[in-house]
Design an enzyme around this catalytic site. Structure first.
Site, PDB file in Angstrom:
ATOM      1  N   SER A   1      40.108  49.223  35.601  1.00  0.00           N
ATOM      2  CA  SER A   1      41.011  48.738  34.560  1.00  0.00           C
ATOM      3  C   SER A   1      40.351  48.597  33.203  1.00  0.00           C
ATOM      4  O   SER A   1      41.039  48.300  32.222  1.00  0.00           O
ATOM      5  CB  SER A   1      41.610  47.396  34.974  1.00  0.00           C
TER       6      SER A   1
ATOM      7  N   LYS B   1      45.234  37.932  33.811  1.00  0.00           N
ATOM      8  CA  LYS B   1      44.611  38.485  32.612  1.00  0.00           C
ATOM      9  C   LYS B   1      45.284  37.979  31.341  1.00  0.00           C
ATOM     10  O   LYS B   1      44.614  37.649  30.349  1.00  0.00           O
ATOM     11  CB  LYS B   1      44.655  40.011  32.671  1.00  0.00           C
TER      12      LYS B   1
END
Length: 799
Positions: A680, A723
């Site tokens: 990611s 996140k």
């Protein structure tokens, strides 16, 4: 007999006896070992070898004082003294008459005192005394055990006694009485009354002796019981065989009736009845018979047809779940759906759920709360570290010490065929030479197979379709795909700061107050203080560390209240250091300046989301790509993919196509001791390298996440909720996410959605356009010449 010249008050040495009582008109020998007793014998030489023998009250006292002696004793004459060793002698004495201590003159080296004679009372009724004397002698003749241990001469002296006083003294000396009872007889001066007391004591002794004989007989019977039962059973079998009667015993008949009462299927019933027939052929006490009995007992104890009445009221269940846990909406909604189905289809099978989430998010506790809400028995099976298949399936009963597996054992404990079974830490199963327990669970967790689950010990099928299985795991990466496919996975994300605040206010603080005996008025914790604990003292996905910090505050408060330093504590932000020490984490702050080659990425960890800086530097070299920061293979491959994408887009990005030959690129991920992996960070690495190659700064208020392909496509990622929470904590205002993750924004906390500006991109070009600040009329610190300006001189600033 007592002579008249000695029947006077005299000054005599006194010798204390331990556990022995002396009587007049008898002879006795005893050992002398104490220095005080030796001194009394020595002093008796001056009194014509007469001394006063008295019993001490406490036999454990080695050096008795005056208060330790009884008042009544016997004046005796020493007939012989034999020395056995330097410190031990044997004295033989004759009891002369009763005496009483008037006073003691000295206690060193021995007791020496004035002794007053105490004669017996005259006998008022000679006929009664004669009757008692005959009764006493008859009792002794009838039960010789009353005087067990008495020598023949002593018994001869008893039989020839003609006076009540003399007979009572000699019988009292011969009886096996406790010394306190003998002292009571010694102090009784009426001979007739003394004889009556002796008769009572003899009756008591006779009862005790009868009881002892019964105990001895019972002990002997018990020793031979097993052998005798064996012969009797064998004889019974022979007799029944001769009579043509059925040889089954009551135990066998009882087993058969219990098995038929279970109403099992034909195959299972036949198997158990066969085991009963096998048991009937075993000799009593055989090892194989014990194995069969244990097997049958377990099978009969299992809850084949026993169920708890399930609670299907949706409102009651919802209230129970909400009272026990905050959040966890997905799990609660799935339980409500299950109850709704059970109302319409009561015979539907139990569910098989798998709760996956970080540690401390309430997976195990919500499973226990579900059992309470459904009114089902709870069975918790911890699978962490289990590496033996037999733990699930059990051992065959032919092995020594064999037992059923944990599934059957749990059902036996619950005494219900429809419990809620929690399979805790299913992701931490191991495999070894003893088998793979994860593979054994395939049958347990398959609705099409668990209706006929076979345990190796049980050997007959058991229906597990009514069991509600809830497995818990921290990750699905280590769970075999086949096993994961059999479960409905519900993912529990880490708690947001606001959720932690609500949990602490409504659950943790009241719980710890009660645990530490505090009232609400004695400890108040403000919301700002709880937020400060969350941000500066805990970095976790769950609330375990938060609860420990609150418990620490409670303990410090209890100490202050106990010492009287304070009457109550009101905890606010900024005053935590006194209770929790220095903060473990620094407050996260947003950088103020836009910098070249420095990009903020978003990462997921087991403790929640993190903001991860990525630094890129360009230096003259030979085209090497240097990667530092303890990176995993997947992240390294993602960095190489980003570099290949940049090389394919040099013309569009305005970068020298030969930069990979003339310059080295160094990518660094700070906190190098922390392992990092995952794809990611691809878009973050791309932006960092393009910024360093072009000299364009990266916006300091932007963070990003996304996987990149060789063609520049931005692909979806996981952990978006955690996140974005990390981005908001760090003061980031804009977050770049993959376009495919736009649907995940619905699951993000509304407070986070309102605080952040989300830019959804499907290509790296759009991410670069949103993150980079295009240069104006100034020369960047580091400029990679384009193809048309490759011959110009370049100034490099590597500071």
């Amino acid at each position: 007999m007592i002579t008249n010249d000695k029947y006077v008050t005299r000054d005599l040495p006194i010798l204390a006896l331990r556990g022995i009582t002396m009587f007049p008109d008898v002879f006795m020998a005893f050992n002398i070992e104490r220095n005080q007793s030796h001194a009394a014998l020595k002093a008796a030489e001056s009194t014509d070898y007469d001394l006063f023998l008295v019993t001490q009250r406490d036999v454990s006292c080695d050096a008795p004082g005056q208060d330790d002696l009884y008042e009544y004793g016997v004046v005796c004459h020493i007939t012989s003294l034999t020395k056995n060793s330097p410190n031990s002698s044997t004295a033989s004495v004759e009891g002369l008459y009763r005496g009483r201590i008037l006073r003691i003159y000295a206690d060193e080296p021995c007791f020496f005192g004035r002794i007053e004679p105490v004669p017996d009372f005259p006998v008022a009724q000679p006929d009664e005394a004669a009757t008692l004397m005959r009764a006493c002698l008859d009792a002794l003749k009838a039960n010789e055990q009353l005087v067990e241990g008495a020598n023949p001469m002593q018994m001869f002296n008893v039989m020839v006694a003609k006076e009540p006083g003399i007979l009572s003294n000699r019988v009292a000396q011969a009886l096996n009485l406790f010394y306190t009872d003998k002292q009571n007889l010694l102090e009784e001066l009426d001979p007739v009354m003394r004889l009556e007391m002796l008769m009572d004591y003899m009756r008591q002794l006779s009862s005790v002796l009868v009881y002892e004989q019964e105990l001895n007989a019972a002990t002997n019977d018990q020793v031979n019981k097993s052998q005798r039962e064996y012969y009797l059973r064998e004889q019974m079998k022979v007799i029944q065989h001769e009579l043509g009667e059925d040889g089954s015993e009551d135990e066998i008949s009882e087993y058969r009736s219990k098995i038929k009462a279970l109403k099992l299927d034909e195959t299972s019933e036949a198997k158990l009845l066969k085991e009963v027939s096998h048991l009937a052929k075993q000799p009593f006490g055989s090892a194989e018979g014990s194995v069969i009995r244990n097997y049958l007992d377990l099978c009969l104890e299992l809850p084949w047809n026993e169920k708890t009445v399930e609670q299907t009221d949706i409102a009651v269940a919802r209230k129970q779940l909400d009272d026990d846990h905050f959040g966890l909406e997905k799990v609660k909604e799935r339980i409500i759906e299950y109850l709704a189905v059970r109302q319409l289809a009561p015979n539907s099978d139990g569910a098989i759920l798998c709760l996956v989430g970080p540690p401390g998010t309430g997976k195990t506790s919500i499973a226990m709360s579900v059992a309470k809400a459904l009114n089902r028995k709870l069975v918790r099976i911890s699978l962490g570290g289990v590496d033996d298949e037999a733990e699930i399936r059990g051992h065959r009963k032919t092995y020594v010490g064999s037992m059923p597996g944990r599934i059957i054992a749990g059902l036996n404990t619950a005494k219900s065929s429809n419990p809620l079974m929690v399979l805790d830490e299913i992701d931490k199963l191991n495999s070894s030479h003893r088998g793979d327990p994860a593979s054994a669970l395939l049958e347990v967790l398959d609705p099409e197979q668990n209706k006929n689950f076979r345990d190796n010990y049980l050997e007959i099928p058991f229906d597990l379709s009514n069991v509600f299985f809830i497995a818990t795991a921290n990750t699905t990466d280590t769970v075999p795909r086949a096993l994961l496919d059999r479960m409905e996975v519900i993912r529990l994300s880490s708690y947001t700061d606001e959720e932690k605040l609500c949990i602490a206010k409504n659950y943790l603080v009241p719980k710890q107050r009660k645990k530490h005996g505090l009232k609400a008025a004695q400890l108040k914790i403000s919301d700002d203080a709880i937020r400060e604990i969350i941000t500066l003292y805990t970095r976790e996905s769950g609330v375990r560390e938060l609860e420990r910090c609150i418990a620490s505050v409670c303990r410090k408060t209890v100490v202050l209240l106990s010492e009287g330093t304070k009457k109550s504590v009101s905890l606010r932000a900024g005053s935590l250091q006194q209770y929790l020490g220095s903060p473990k984490f620094k407050p996260e702050q947003l950088r103020r300046n836009d910098e070249v080659g420095l990009v903020r990425g978003l990462a997921w960890t087991a403790a929640g989301g993190e903001v991860l800086d990525v630094e890129a530097a360009i230096v003259p070299g030979t085209g090497k790509l240097e990667l530092t920061g303890n990176l995993g293979d997947v992240m390294k491959e993602s960095c190489h993919a980003a570099l290949t994408y940049i090389r394919s887009r040099t013309a569009v990005l305005g970068i020298d196509p030969d930069f990979y030959k003339n310059y080295d690129i160094h990518l660094h991920f700070p906190e190098g001791a922390v392992p990092k992996d995952g794809p990611s960070a691809g878009i973050t690495v791309t932006v960092a390298m393009v910024s360093a190659l072009t000299g364009m700064p990266v916006r300091h208020d932007v963070a990003m996440t996304g996987e990149i392909s060789l063609r520049g496509r931005v692909m979806p990622i996981g952990g978006l909720k955690e996140k974005t929470m990390a981005a908001m904590r760090n003061g980031v205002s804009t977050v770049i996410i993959p376009a495919d993750n736009e649907s995940d924004l619905d699951e993000i906390d509304p407070r986070v959605r309102a605080a952040l500006n989300f830019i959804c991109v499907d290509s790296a070009d759009k991410a670069l356009e949103a993150a980079l600040i295009k240069p104006q009329k100034h020369t960047p610190d580091i400029v990679i010449p384009t193809q048309t300006a490759s011959k110009r001189k370049v100034s490099h600033d590597f500071t």
